[in-house]
Motif scaffolding. Structure first.
Motif, mmCIF file in Angstrom:
data_model
loop_
_atom_site.group_PDB
_atom_site.id
_atom_site.type_symbol
_atom_site.label_atom_id
_atom_site.label_comp_id
_atom_site.label_asym_id
_atom_site.label_seq_id
_atom_site.Cartn_x
_atom_site.Cartn_y
_atom_site.Cartn_z
ATOM 1 N N ALA A 123 -28.530 72.660 101.139
ATOM 2 C CA ALA A 123 -28.996 71.355 100.689
ATOM 3 C C ALA A 123 -27.832 70.497 100.196
ATOM 4 N N LEU A 124 -26.933 71.104 99.418
ATOM 5 C CA LEU A 124 -25.779 70.356 98.931
ATOM 6 C C LEU A 124 -24.878 69.920 100.089
ATOM 7 N N PHE A 125 -24.654 70.823 101.060
ATOM 8 C CA PHE A 125 -23.782 70.475 102.174
ATOM 9 C C PHE A 125 -24.407 69.399 103.049
ATOM 10 N N ALA A 126 -25.740 69.473 103.265
ATOM 11 C CA ALA A 126 -26.408 68.450 104.057
ATOM 12 C C ALA A 126 -26.333 67.091 103.360
ATOM 13 N N THR A 127 -26.509 67.096 102.004
ATOM 14 C CA THR A 127 -26.388 65.842 101.258
ATOM 15 C C THR A 127 -24.970 65.290 101.339
ATOM 16 N N PHE A 128 -23.993 66.182 101.233
ATOM 17 C CA PHE A 128 -22.595 65.755 101.316
ATOM 18 C C PHE A 128 -22.295 65.152 102.691
ATOM 19 N N CYS A 129 -22.837 65.793 103.734
ATOM 20 C CA CYS A 129 -22.623 65.266 105.074
ATOM 21 C C CYS A 129 -23.274 63.894 105.252
ATOM 22 N N PHE A 130 -24.449 63.700 104.656
ATOM 23 C CA PHE A 130 -25.128 62.410 104.771
ATOM 24 C C PHE A 130 -24.328 61.313 104.066
ATOM 25 N N ILE A 131 -23.867 61.642 102.841
ATOM 26 C CA ILE A 131 -23.069 60.654 102.109
ATOM 27 C C ILE A 131 -21.750 60.394 102.836
#
Length: 778
Positions: free
Chosen positions: A709-717
């Motif tokens: 979840a953190l990595f997906a959020t980081f990728c989105f940002i």
């Protein structure tokens, strides 16, 4: 025997300044050596001194303390010997050469007559002058009076370039019996041309098993000479037409006088097989395949079943069984009989695929110094040394210098060169067969030298003293030095440059590659064929010599080689990591500033990245030119970890152990535990690479929901930021942050195990590779 103290400088290559120039064409890489040659051809009208009237004449050639004798002929007055005697002028202590004819008697040989020559009146001959004509000389009594009978002779002074040199009786071999003379002469050997024989076993039909109540478990066994292979066992099915479609590969040697024997056998029980049929194929009629495009046709071969009636083998010709095969001899490959790293020939087998020669390699085998005693004779140590050189299909062997620790050969040989990325191998051995070949002795290894042709400048004569280094169970040992003169002459620079643009191996190796396991097996079979053929020569080049020159045991595993190869990998990666660490820690502020400026320029102008890389590589090459090697490479005992402080006695003992082992169980258990320890460290390093890849993969497969979840959020940002901010600015900030970080650890050491680089090196301190020289390759 007390071992010499270890001094690293003793194991390095040294320049030499020999007096070259043999005075004859093709002998300018060796020192000229003067010999007195006496050719005893025949005699006529020899008078008899025996009361029975018979005469058993022989000739003795005497020069000072040296005496050469021909064999005697029984009851003849017109014998013919045609034998040449050679006396080294360095050891001549007389001004007269005496050729004496005697009659062999039971008690004391009778003097018949003699011919005398003054040394200062003997003519000189230097090839390419034609041989000296033979003349008839009358025999004289000791008082100078003429007697009946004449002797045909030729006496001249020449060099080792004379064609009579190799077959002559030499004065320094006066103590060698007649049966051992053949083993001390110089010879040239040619190995047979080797082909791959591919047998594609497709299917069989109409098999007739001995037991009709069961369906057979059938396999095909193929035999070629002492090579035997077999297919897999067909699974039991309700049919007598099994299908395999399996390739069997052999090594065949010209002139193909062996036959391929194929038998179809039924596995009745473990260790019990029944032959259902056999066929014999002559290799003389097999298709020779030069490239991958030519595909041989399938053929049916009738299987003949052999019956034994009252112990006599009979053939059953009316059997309907047959087998379908595709057989061909493949000449598009190169058949390796030596390690690919040190191959002396990379051409395909078929001569139709050969390119033109690009040059000539000339080798002068000069002298040796400081050889150690290899055996005992008359209660003292002695060495009878000779050299063997191998390049391509041509092997050469120098003459044996009897009882000398500083032998002088001064023999020169030439080879045609077809590829510069090849290696010539020179071995020095001690001759243990001076009394004949049937005493079961083995010639001892003194040392070996390899010279890569790619490291030689063209038209330059290299004269170096090469240390002869061997690895023994007691550690590395210097056996002496051998002095060589080498010259590589190039015929065309254009052809040479063209070769460097071509693949290293023939095309078939890439179009139809062989597996590593199969290639190792085929190489072993090729080595055995070469060894067998050279053993049949006269004088034979014995098995232990061939195996040592071809590195037969190079595939044997040892803990020393394994850990040393790990060190080689680390030594390749560590300089890059160290350089990056120095930049990050500002060890050299000027260099760090230049690197940062260069990085900013490349980010702002990415089209300059590739030109900058190539320019950087060009500048490195120019910078290293002034420190380029000026002599061929040789064994580096430091890289090989063969120094006494690095060579652990038990590890060396393990490396020289037989297979299967001959050591006690407790020693084997200790070595197994040590192997597990070292293998565990290597396993950890390899596992760390896999761990980093799995961690990257786990960021997207929700193995850890929070991390994903953190990595997906980081990728989105990150996607939003990269859409808004210039990409160059992002790369610039990321690069400056990475280069300016306080510390950097190599990826292969930043692992969950927490092991440091120093710990890994300390663990591997037990290790050494095989005596190692950097191989040349394209």
């Amino acid at each position: 025997m007390m071992q010499r103290p270890f001094r690293p400088e003793d194991y390095s290559l040294m320049e030499a300044s020999p007096h070259l120039g043999g005075g004859a064409a093709g002998y300018d890489l060796v020192e000229q050596m003067q010999y007195l040659y006496v050719r005893v051809v025949k005699a006529k009208d020899i008078p008899s001194k025996d009361i029975t009237g018979s005469c058993d004449p022989y000739v003795g050639v005497k020069l000072g303390n040296y005496m050469g004798i021909t064999r005697s002929f029984e009851n003849t007055t017109n014998p013919e010997w045609n034998l040449v005697f050679a006396f080294s002028k360095e050891h001549i202590q007389s001004s007269v050469v005496e050729i004496i004819v005697k009659d062999k008697a039971f008690v004391e040989d009778d003097f018949i007559g003699q011919v005398l020559f003054e040394l200062n009146e003997i003519p000189k001959r230097v090839p390419p002058d034609r041989p000296l004509a033979q003349q008839w000389y009358p025999l004289e009594e000791r008082n100078g009076h003429k007697v009946k009978g004449e002797l045909m002779l030729a006496v001249w002074v020449g060099t080792q370039a004379d064609e009579a040199f190799n077959e002559a009786w030499h004065s320094d071999a006066a103590s060698i019996p007649a049966e051992g003379l053949a083993s001390i002469r110089s010879k040239v050997y040619l190995t047979p041309k080797l082909w791959y024989l591919r047998v594609n076993v497709i299917e069989a039909q109409d098999l007739i098993p001995s037991d009709r109540t069961r369906f057979p478990k059938v396999y095909v066994k193929a035999i070629l000479g002492n090579q035997a292979l077999r297919t897999r066992v067909s699974s039991p099915s309700r049919t007598l037409n099994p299908i395999w479609n399996e390739d069997l590969m052999f090594v065949a040697a010209e002139p193909f006088d062996e036959h391929l024997i194929l038998s179809v056998e039924d596995r009745i029980a473990p260790g019990k097989d029944d032959v259902l049929g056999r066929t014999v194929v002559s290799l003389q009629h097999v298709l020779r395949r030069l490239d991958h495009k030519l595909l041989p046709n399938c053929q049916w071969y009738r299987l003949e079943k052999h019956l034994f009636v009252d112990g006599v083998q009979k053939k059953e010709t009316e059997s309907p069984s047959r087998i379908r095969l595709r057989i061909c001899l493949e000449g598009g490959y190169h058949v390796f009989d030596e390690s690919t790293h040190y191959s002396s020939d990379l051409r395909p087998t078929a001569e139709q695929l050969w390119k033109h020669s690009i040059g000539i390699l000339e080798l002068g085998i000069l002298t040796a110094r400081g050889l150690l005693p290899m055996k005992m004779r008359d209660k003292r140590g002695t060495t009878d040394a000779y050299c063997v050189a191998k390049y391509g299909q041509k092997w050469v062997r120098t003459r044996t210098i009897i009882d000398s620790f500083t032998p002088r050969w001064n023999e020169q040989y030439t080879w045609d060169v077809y590829d510069p990325c090849t290696v010539i191998t020179i071995g020095v051995f001690d001759n243990c067969h001076l009394n004949g070949w049937e005493n079961g002795a083995r010639d001892s290894r003194i040392g070996k030298v390899r010279i890569p042709l790619s490291t030689l400048e063209t038209d330059r004569v290299y004269t170096h003293a090469y240390p002869l280094i061997v690895l023994t169970p007691a550690g590395v040992k210097k056996m002496g030095e051998v002095q060589l003169a080498v010259r590589f002459t190039m015929s065309s620079l254009l052809n040479m440059m063209h070769l460097y643009s071509q693949p290293l191996l023939p095309k078939m190796h890439y179009v139809r590659p062989l597996s590593v396991v199969r290639q190792d097996n085929l190489r072993h079979r090729a080595t055995m064929i070469v060894s067998k053929r050279l053993c049949l020569a006269e004088p034979p080049l014995r098995k232990e010599i061939v195996e040592y020159m071809l590195d037969v045991d190079s595939q044997m595993w040892s803990i020393r080689k394994s850990k040393a190869n790990l060190f080689r990998v680390l030594s390749t990666l560590m300089p890059v990591a160290k350089w990056f660490d120095h930049i990050s820690h500002w060890r050299n502020p000027l260099t760090t500033i230049v690197i940062h400026i260069l990085f900013v320029i490349l980010v702002l102008y990415p089209e300059l990245i590739l030109p900058t890389i190539f320019l950087f590589l060009f500048l490195i090459g120019v910078w290293h030119y002034r420190r380029r090697p000026r002599h061929p490479p040789h064994i580096n005992i430091r890289i090989s970890f063969a120094e006494p402080e690095s060579a652990h006695p038990d590890e060396l003992d393990e490396e020289f152990d037989t297979f299967p082992t001959s050591r006690p169980p407790d020693i084997v258990r200790m070595r197994y535990d040590r192997l597990r320890t070292v293998a565990g460290r290597i396993q950890t390093v390899v596992g760390d690479f896999a761990t980093q890849g799995e961690r990257l993969q786990s960021l997207l497969n929700w193995r850890d929901p929070r991390a994903t979840a953190l990595f997906a959020t980081f990728c989105f940002i990150g996607a939003i930021v990269l859409c808004v901010a210039p990409f160059r600015l992002v790369v610039l900030l990321a690069g400056l942050y990475t280069q300016g970080s306080a510390t950097i650890r190599p990826l292969f050491l930043s692992t969950s195990s927490g092991g440091s680089q120093q710990e890994l090196i300390a663990c591997c301190k037990l290790d050494r590779p095989l005596l190692y020289t950097m191989p040349s390759s394209r």
